[in-house]
Design a protein around this motif. Structure first.
Motif, mmCIF file in Angstrom:
data_model
loop_
_atom_site.group_PDB
_atom_site.id
_atom_site.type_symbol
_atom_site.label_atom_id
_atom_site.label_comp_id
_atom_site.label_asym_id
_atom_site.label_seq_id
_atom_site.Cartn_x
_atom_site.Cartn_y
_atom_site.Cartn_z
ATOM 1 N N PHE A 201 0.793 -1.232 0.000
ATOM 2 C CA PHE A 201 0.000 0.000 0.000
ATOM 3 C C PHE A 201 0.828 1.288 0.000
ATOM 4 O O PHE A 201 0.254 2.376 -0.119
ATOM 5 C CB PHE A 201 -0.938 0.006 1.207
ATOM 6 C CG PHE A 201 -1.935 -1.118 1.189
ATOM 7 C CD1 PHE A 201 -2.921 -1.171 0.218
ATOM 8 C CD2 PHE A 201 -1.866 -2.136 2.122
ATOM 9 C CE1 PHE A 201 -3.831 -2.209 0.182
ATOM 10 C CE2 PHE A 201 -2.779 -3.178 2.106
ATOM 11 C CZ PHE A 201 -3.761 -3.224 1.128
ATOM 12 N N LEU A 202 2.147 1.191 0.142
ATOM 13 C CA LEU A 202 2.989 2.383 0.116
ATOM 14 C C LEU A 202 3.861 2.405 -1.127
ATOM 15 O O LEU A 202 4.291 1.358 -1.617
ATOM 16 C CB LEU A 202 3.884 2.445 1.360
ATOM 17 C CG LEU A 202 3.212 2.560 2.724
ATOM 18 C CD1 LEU A 202 4.264 2.730 3.812
ATOM 19 C CD2 LEU A 202 2.216 3.704 2.775
ATOM 20 N N ARG A 203 4.127 3.608 -1.626
ATOM 21 C CA ARG A 203 5.032 3.808 -2.756
ATOM 22 C C ARG A 203 5.856 5.060 -2.503
ATOM 23 O O ARG A 203 5.470 5.941 -1.730
ATOM 24 C CB ARG A 203 4.252 3.992 -4.075
ATOM 25 C CG ARG A 203 3.477 2.780 -4.550
ATOM 26 C CD ARG A 203 4.408 1.683 -5.046
ATOM 27 N NE ARG A 203 3.654 0.544 -5.550
ATOM 28 C CZ ARG A 203 3.215 -0.465 -4.814
ATOM 29 N NH1 ARG A 203 3.455 -0.462 -3.509
ATOM 30 N NH2 ARG A 203 2.563 -1.468 -5.357
ATOM 31 N N LEU A 204 6.997 5.121 -3.159
ATOM 32 C CA LEU A 204 7.724 6.379 -3.205
ATOM 33 C C LEU A 204 6.956 7.335 -4.099
ATOM 34 O O LEU A 204 6.358 6.923 -5.108
ATOM 35 C CB LEU A 204 9.129 6.167 -3.754
ATOM 36 C CG LEU A 204 10.090 5.398 -2.846
ATOM 37 C CD1 LEU A 204 11.363 5.051 -3.611
ATOM 38 C CD2 LEU A 204 10.417 6.189 -1.597
ATOM 39 N N ILE A 205 6.980 8.593 -3.752
ATOM 40 C CA ILE A 205 6.194 9.559 -4.502
ATOM 41 C C ILE A 205 6.640 9.651 -5.957
ATOM 42 O O ILE A 205 5.844 9.955 -6.852
ATOM 43 C CB ILE A 205 6.246 10.945 -3.813
ATOM 44 C CG1 ILE A 205 5.150 11.864 -4.365
ATOM 45 C CG2 ILE A 205 7.627 11.563 -3.945
ATOM 46 C CD1 ILE A 205 4.976 13.132 -3.560
ATOM 47 N N TYR A 206 7.911 9.302 -6.223
ATOM 48 C CA TYR A 206 8.426 9.363 -7.586
ATOM 49 C C TYR A 206 7.829 8.266 -8.476
ATOM 50 O O TYR A 206 7.877 8.347 -9.692
ATOM 51 C CB TYR A 206 9.953 9.213 -7.609
ATOM 52 C CG TYR A 206 10.652 9.806 -6.423
ATOM 53 C CD1 TYR A 206 10.650 11.183 -6.223
ATOM 54 C CD2 TYR A 206 11.297 9.003 -5.502
ATOM 55 C CE1 TYR A 206 11.289 11.728 -5.125
ATOM 56 C CE2 TYR A 206 11.935 9.541 -4.396
ATOM 57 C CZ TYR A 206 11.928 10.909 -4.213
ATOM 58 O OH TYR A 206 12.537 11.460 -3.125
ATOM 59 N N PRO A 219 0.206 11.868 0.439
ATOM 60 C CA PRO A 219 1.453 11.903 1.211
ATOM 61 C C PRO A 219 1.281 11.213 2.554
ATOM 62 O O PRO A 219 0.284 11.443 3.261
ATOM 63 C CB PRO A 219 1.711 13.402 1.379
ATOM 64 C CG PRO A 219 1.030 14.029 0.208
ATOM 65 C CD PRO A 219 -0.202 13.206 -0.050
ATOM 66 N N TYR A 220 2.260 10.385 2.895
ATOM 67 C CA TYR A 220 2.153 9.543 4.094
ATOM 68 C C TYR A 220 3.360 9.780 4.991
ATOM 69 O O TYR A 220 4.491 9.456 4.640
ATOM 70 C CB TYR A 220 2.081 8.076 3.687
ATOM 71 C CG TYR A 220 1.730 7.121 4.808
ATOM 72 C CD1 TYR A 220 0.530 7.227 5.502
ATOM 73 C CD2 TYR A 220 2.613 6.095 5.169
ATOM 74 C CE1 TYR A 220 0.201 6.341 6.511
ATOM 75 C CE2 TYR A 220 2.292 5.198 6.181
ATOM 76 C CZ TYR A 220 1.086 5.329 6.849
ATOM 77 O OH TYR A 220 0.757 4.442 7.853
ATOM 78 N N GLU A 221 3.134 10.377 6.140
ATOM 79 C CA GLU A 221 4.190 10.692 7.095
ATOM 80 C C GLU A 221 4.455 9.470 7.967
ATOM 81 O O GLU A 221 3.579 9.023 8.713
ATOM 82 C CB GLU A 221 3.781 11.887 7.953
ATOM 83 C CG GLU A 221 4.808 12.300 8.975
ATOM 84 C CD GLU A 221 6.143 12.649 8.369
ATOM 85 O OE1 GLU A 221 7.156 12.046 8.792
ATOM 86 O OE2 GLU A 221 6.182 13.508 7.465
ATOM 87 N N LEU A 237 0.470 6.900 0.336
ATOM 88 C CA LEU A 237 -0.388 5.777 0.721
ATOM 89 C C LEU A 237 -1.565 5.676 -0.239
ATOM 90 O O LEU A 237 -2.181 6.690 -0.594
ATOM 91 C CB LEU A 237 -0.896 5.979 2.146
ATOM 92 C CG LEU A 237 -2.002 5.040 2.645
ATOM 93 C CD1 LEU A 237 -1.472 3.597 2.772
ATOM 94 C CD2 LEU A 237 -2.561 5.518 3.984
ATOM 95 N N ASN A 238 -1.872 4.462 -0.638
ATOM 96 C CA ASN A 238 -3.038 4.220 -1.481
ATOM 97 C C ASN A 238 -4.297 4.373 -0.640
ATOM 98 O O ASN A 238 -4.669 3.483 0.126
ATOM 99 C CB ASN A 238 -2.957 2.808 -2.073
ATOM 100 C CG ASN A 238 -4.173 2.480 -2.940
ATOM 101 O OD1 ASN A 238 -5.084 3.290 -3.109
ATOM 102 N ND2 ASN A 238 -4.183 1.278 -3.503
ATOM 103 N N TRP A 239 -4.949 5.536 -0.778
ATOM 104 C CA TRP A 239 -6.201 5.788 -0.062
ATOM 105 C C TRP A 239 -7.326 6.055 -1.069
ATOM 106 O O TRP A 239 -8.269 6.784 -0.804
ATOM 107 C CB TRP A 239 -6.040 6.946 0.919
ATOM 108 C CG TRP A 239 -7.108 6.958 1.980
ATOM 109 C CD1 TRP A 239 -8.141 7.823 2.115
ATOM 110 C CD2 TRP A 239 -7.246 6.015 3.051
ATOM 111 N NE1 TRP A 239 -8.926 7.491 3.187
ATOM 112 C CE2 TRP A 239 -8.387 6.389 3.793
ATOM 113 C CE3 TRP A 239 -6.518 4.897 3.458
ATOM 114 C CZ2 TRP A 239 -8.821 5.669 4.917
ATOM 115 C CZ3 TRP A 239 -6.944 4.190 4.572
ATOM 116 C CH2 TRP A 239 -8.074 4.588 5.290
ATOM 117 N N GLY A 240 -7.222 5.433 -2.242
ATOM 118 C CA GLY A 240 -8.276 5.572 -3.228
ATOM 119 C C GLY A 240 -9.566 4.939 -2.748
ATOM 120 O O GLY A 240 -9.562 3.955 -1.996
ATOM 121 N N ASN A 241 -10.687 5.525 -3.159
ATOM 122 C CA ASN A 241 -12.015 5.060 -2.713
ATOM 123 C C ASN A 241 -12.089 4.990 -1.192
ATOM 124 O O ASN A 241 -12.603 4.023 -0.615
ATOM 125 C CB ASN A 241 -12.342 3.685 -3.321
ATOM 126 C CG ASN A 241 -12.466 3.721 -4.819
ATOM 127 O OD1 ASN A 241 -13.023 4.670 -5.385
ATOM 128 N ND2 ASN A 241 -11.933 2.705 -5.491
#
Length: 397
Positions: A201-206, A219-221, A237-241
């Motif tokens: 569920f996490l990715r680098l912003i790039y 953005p995920y702190e 963070l994937n917070w879609g839907n």
């Protein structure tokens, strides 16, 4: 468990007990008995040994033991500290640190414990920084040097009563003399969520297309390394839907999504944050529309206008020093940081506010010239052939 049960039914009373008790969680076979017999100290077996031996000690008896030093600060060992404080039973504590027990990385401490120390103070000694610990101990004992004398009751005024013997009395007295606290008087300190599967569920912003930022990915702190004032997160963070996937993942595992949405009422609001683990607080700006984890602790001021004053105050060496009262190089508990004493005069100090704004500008300018940063706009080398000189000139301007 059999050994503890045997001594519990034994009528013998002890004058001297020397021990190196086992550390860690109790075994499944003995857990039921030990929880029942030692409801306050069962969560680490050495604490149960200490409680047991204290109950069997004569009025003039002494316990000498080497144990993990976790009992000095950890929330789980609070009841053991309360036992020491209420009975004034801790006579001597020598913090040894690591490298003492063979093939064990645990930090250790030597303790001399009595049934009651009366009105006497406790003697503390810090042996964590020396390699020749026997030499230091021998010198301290023979010449009565390097000891720090404290009353255990002084620690009771601090949140969770840490045995922070290295904090001077004038600093400890702040908790007694200043009535106002970071929370609730100036804001709220909040722990965030868990994803239960960071790789999914996490990715680098790039890695994420720009048009998906603030749509599906936010953005995920997550704490990160130490950098005060401004330190943008590199994670999303994937917070879609509304987090459908990550919430369903926890439901499938545990039947609830409670920890995935922990503190959701504070998400996406501007405030401050700091890494839960670090050598200093490192408080920085938490931008609007961000999500934060339990490792990226967050502070939301009662009045957003006090953000810059709080940045100056909490990033000062003085408040870093106060925070260390709850354990040097340990994870910060949100309740401990919330309990920091703060004067209203500090919040209202315009000079501190100006310093906070200036520091934010400096670090923001650095991030804008730092190519890996999400805030990057142009390299420092565009200003000068030597990036380090350009940065130095900027910081001094």
């Amino acid at each position: 468990a059999q050994g503890l049960a045997f001594v519990d039914v034994c009528r013998q009373r002890y004058d001297v007990i020397l021990m190196n008790p086992p550390f860690g969680k109790v075994t499944p076979g003995s857990e039921k008995y030990i929880i029942k017999a030692y409801p306050q100290t069962w969560n680490d077996i050495y604490a149960a040994f200490i409680e047991r031996d204290l109950s069997k000690l004569t009025s003039r008896g002494i316990i000498g033991c080497i144990t993990s030093s976790m009992f000095m600060f950890s929330k789980q060992m609070l009841d053991l500290r309360k036992l020491f404080i209420s009975n004034k039973s801790l006579s001597i504590l020598i913090e040894l640190g690591s490298g003492v027990l063979d093939n064990a990385t645990v930090d250790t401490a030597l303790s001399i414990i009595t049934r009651s120390n009366g009105n006497k103070s406790t003697l503390f000694l810090d042996a964590t920084l020396t390699e020749d610990k026997p030499l230091l101990l021998n010198h301290a004992i023979r010449h009565y040097q390097d000891w720090i004398e404290k009353k255990l009751t002084d620690f009771a005024t601090l949140n969770n009563s840490p045995l922070c013997y290295f904090i001077p009395d004038d600093a400890i007295n702040l908790w007694r003399n200043i009535e106002l606290r970071l929370e609730p008087d100036f804001g709220v300190v909040v722990a965030g969520n868990h994803t239960f599967d960071d790789e999914r569920f996490l990715r680098l912003i790039y890695e994420i297309p720009e048009f998906e930022i603030f749509q599906k990915w936010f953005p995920y702190e997550k704490g990160g390394s130490y950098q005060p004032f401004v330190s943008p997160t590199h994670l999303v963070l994937n917070w879609g839907n509304e987090g459908k996937e990550v919430r369903q993942n926890q439901i499938n595992r545990y039947g609830t999504d409670a920890q995935v949405i922990q503190s959701i009422g504070w998400w996406f609001k501007p405030g401050l944050c700091f890494p839960r683990i670090g050598h200093a607080l490192g408080v920085r700006i938490l931008p609007e529309r961000s999500i934060f984890s339990e490792k990226g602790m967050s502070i939301f001021p009662n009045d957003i206008e006090m953000v810059y004053s709080l940045l100056s105050i909490l990033n000062s060496t003085w408040y870093d020093y106060l925070a260390s009262a709850f354990g040097k190089h340990r994870a910060f508990e949100n309740s401990a940081i919330a309990n920091l004493p703060i004067n209203q005069e500090l919040i209202n100090n315009s000079a501190l506010e100006q310093i906070g704004r200036a520091c934010v500008d400096i670090f923001l300018a650095y991030e804008r010239g730092n190519e890996p940063s999400p805030y990057f706009t142009y390299p420092h080398s565009a200003i000068s052939k030597t990036p380090y000189i350009a940065e130095e000139n900027f910081l001094n301007s």
